[in-house]
Scaffold this motif. Structure first.
Motif, PDB file in Angstrom:
ATOM      1  N   ASP A   1       1.170  -1.261  -0.031  1.00 17.95           N
ATOM      2  CA  ASP A   1       0.147  -0.084  -0.121  1.00 17.95           C
ATOM      3  C   ASP A   1       0.723   1.819   0.127  1.00 17.95           C
ATOM      4  OD1 ASP A   1       1.059  -0.468   2.597  1.00 17.95           O
ATOM      5  OD2 ASP A   1      -0.856  -0.674   3.231  1.00 17.95           O
ATOM      6  N   MET A   2       1.941   1.172   0.176  1.00 19.49           N
ATOM      7  CA  MET A   2       2.785   2.236  -0.129  1.00 19.49           C
ATOM      8  C   MET A   2       4.673   1.570  -0.381  1.00 19.49           C
ATOM      9  SD  MET A   2       4.580   3.777   3.796  1.00 19.49           S
ATOM     10  CE  MET A   2       2.812   4.379   4.209  1.00 19.49           C
ATOM     11  N   SER A   3       4.785   2.441  -1.140  1.00 21.60           N
ATOM     12  CA  SER A   3       6.980   2.210  -1.300  1.00 21.60           C
ATOM     13  C   SER A   3       7.845   1.675  -0.142  1.00 21.60           C
ATOM     14  CB  SER A   3       7.210   3.503  -2.122  1.00 21.60           C
ATOM     15  OG  SER A   3       7.594   4.279  -0.776  1.00 21.60           O
ATOM     16  N   LEU A   4       8.825   0.644  -0.545  1.00 21.79           N
ATOM     17  CA  LEU A   4       8.832   0.333   0.706  1.00 21.79           C
ATOM     18  C   LEU A   4       9.938   1.436   1.357  1.00 21.79           C
ATOM     19  CD1 LEU A   4      10.348  -3.174  -1.012  1.00 21.79           C
ATOM     20  CD2 LEU A   4       9.144  -2.782   1.174  1.00 21.79           C
ATOM     21  N   THR A   5      10.590   2.181   0.678  1.00 24.39           N
ATOM     22  CA  THR A   5      10.745   3.430   1.158  1.00 24.39           C
ATOM     23  C   THR A   5      10.627   4.479   2.240  1.00 24.39           C
ATOM     24  OG1 THR A   5      12.671   3.767  -0.641  1.00 24.39           O
ATOM     25  CG2 THR A   5      12.320   5.403   0.620  1.00 24.39           C
ATOM     26  N   SER A   6       9.099   4.202   1.782  1.00 17.60           N
ATOM     27  CA  SER A   6       8.254   5.007   2.513  1.00 17.60           C
ATOM     28  C   SER A   6       7.679   4.411   4.137  1.00 17.60           C
ATOM     29  CB  SER A   6       6.329   5.263   2.013  1.00 17.60           C
ATOM     30  OG  SER A   6       6.947   6.472   1.367  1.00 17.60           O
ATOM     31  N   ALA A   7       7.568   2.741   3.579  1.00 18.72           N
ATOM     32  CA  ALA A   7       7.739   2.391   5.385  1.00 18.72           C
ATOM     33  C   ALA A   7       8.707   1.751   6.087  1.00 18.72           C
ATOM     34  CB  ALA A   7       6.936   1.045   4.707  1.00 18.72           C
ATOM     35  N   ALA A   8       9.851   1.980   5.139  1.00 17.42           N
ATOM     36  CA  ALA A   8      11.096   1.859   5.504  1.00 17.42           C
ATOM     37  C   ALA A   8      11.527   3.016   6.401  1.00 17.42           C
ATOM     38  CB  ALA A   8      12.614   1.707   4.709  1.00 17.42           C
TER      39      ALA A   8
ATOM     40  N   MET B   1      13.580  12.602  -0.556  1.00 15.85           N
ATOM     41  CA  MET B   1      13.184  12.254   0.981  1.00 15.85           C
ATOM     42  C   MET B   1      12.164  13.458   0.801  1.00 15.85           C
ATOM     43  SD  MET B   1      12.459  10.636   3.760  1.00 15.85           S
ATOM     44  CE  MET B   1      14.075   9.144   3.648  1.00 15.85           C
ATOM     45  N   THR B   2      12.434  15.057   0.918  1.00 17.32           N
ATOM     46  CA  THR B   2      11.799  15.692   1.233  1.00 17.32           C
ATOM     47  C   THR B   2      10.308  15.742   0.221  1.00 17.32           C
ATOM     48  OG1 THR B   2      13.973  17.528   1.444  1.00 17.32           O
ATOM     49  CG2 THR B   2      11.881  18.318   0.458  1.00 17.32           C
ATOM     50  N   ALA B   3      10.077  15.302  -0.686  1.00 15.74           N
ATOM     51  CA  ALA B   3       8.980  14.618  -1.445  1.00 15.74           C
ATOM     52  C   ALA B   3       8.773  14.246  -0.593  1.00 15.74           C
ATOM     53  CB  ALA B   3       9.024  13.990  -3.011  1.00 15.74           C
ATOM     54  N   LEU B   4       9.190  12.865  -0.863  1.00 17.45           N
ATOM     55  CA  LEU B   4       8.529  11.768   0.493  1.00 17.45           C
ATOM     56  C   LEU B   4       7.904  12.032   1.519  1.00 17.45           C
ATOM     57  CD1 LEU B   4       9.627   8.357   0.099  1.00 17.45           C
ATOM     58  CD2 LEU B   4       9.730   8.708   2.227  1.00 17.45           C
ATOM     59  N   VAL B   5       9.002  13.112   2.253  1.00 17.00           N
ATOM     60  CA  VAL B   5       7.538  12.800   3.793  1.00 17.00           C
ATOM     61  C   VAL B   5       6.597  14.263   3.437  1.00 17.00           C
ATOM     62  CG1 VAL B   5       8.137  15.058   5.455  1.00 17.00           C
ATOM     63  CG2 VAL B   5      10.045  13.121   4.385  1.00 17.00           C
ATOM     64  N   ARG B   6       6.903  14.583   1.794  1.00 14.09           N
ATOM     65  CA  ARG B   6       5.387  16.000   1.394  1.00 14.09           C
ATOM     66  C   ARG B   6       4.352  14.806   1.338  1.00 14.09           C
ATOM     67  NH1 ARG B   6       7.107  18.220  -3.074  1.00 14.09           N
ATOM     68  NH2 ARG B   6       8.223  19.392  -1.596  1.00 14.09           N
TER      69      ARG B   6
END
Length: 152
Positions: free
Chosen positions: A32-39, A66-71
Motif C-alpha cells: 500500500d506504500m513504497s518500501l522507502t516510505s514504510a522503512a 526524502m523531502t518529497a516523500l515526507v511531503r
C-alpha cells in the motif's frame, strides 16, 4: 564452539539465509506504500523525530527525494514536521498517531506471518531458533547502528 573454531563459510551461508528470508518477508507485506516510505516510518518509530537529511542518509536516498516523500506522507497524515526547540533553524519529521499505528499494524502482520511458518517447524528447529535469538537480536542492533548512524 569459539568463533575461531566455526566453519569459515558459516558467515556467508548465514548471511545468504537471512537475506533470502528478509527479501521473501518483504515481498509478503502489503504493497500500500513504497518500501522507502514504510522503512522511513519504521525508522521514525524506532529512533524518534529526525531531520530530513538524517532520514535520507538512513534510507539511502537523496535529500530532495526524502523531502518529497515526507511531503506525501505528511499529506497522508502519517508524519508531521516540528520545529526543534534547541535550534529554530531545524525542522524535525515526527510520526503522527496514524503513522505509528500503520507501523504497528505492518509489524504485526509480519510477526503473524512468521509465527504461522514457525508453527510448521519441528520442536528441535524451534529450539534452535530460540537459542539463536540473542545473536539475531544483537545482529539487528548492529545493522541498525550501521545503517542509521548517530541519532540527532
Amino acid at each position: 564452539m569459539s568463533r575461531e573454531d566455526a566453519d569459515p563459510d558459516a558467515p556467508a551461508a548465514i548471511g545468504a539465509a537471512l537475506y533470502g528470508l528478509a527479501t521473501r518477508a518483504v515481498r509478503r507485506l502489503p504493497r500500500d506504500m513504497s518500501l522507502t516510505s514504510a522503512a522511513t516510518l519504521a525508522t521514525l518509530d524506532r529512533t524518534g523525530p529526525r531531520r530530513i537529511g538524517d532520514l535520507a542518509a538512513a534510507e539511502g536516498v537523496t535529500q530532495p527525494a526524502m523531502t518529497a516523500l515526507v511531503r506525501v506522507m505528511e499529506e497522508s497524515g502519517l508524519v508531521e514536521r516540528w520545529g526543534d526547540a534547541s535550534d529554530k533553524r531545524v525542522t524535525l519529521v515526527c510520526l503522527t498517531e496514524a503513522g505509528a499505528s500503520y507501523v504497528r499494524t505492518r509489524r504485526q502482520a509480519g510477526i503473524d506471518a512468521f509465527e504461522r511458518l514457525i508453527g510448521e517447524l519441528t520442536g528441535d528447529e524451534v529450539e534452535a531458533l530460540v537459542a539463536a535469538l540473542p545473536a539475531l537480536n544483537h545482529l539487528a542492533e548492529l545493522e541498525s547502528q550501521d545503517r542509521e548512524g548517530p541519532k540527532q
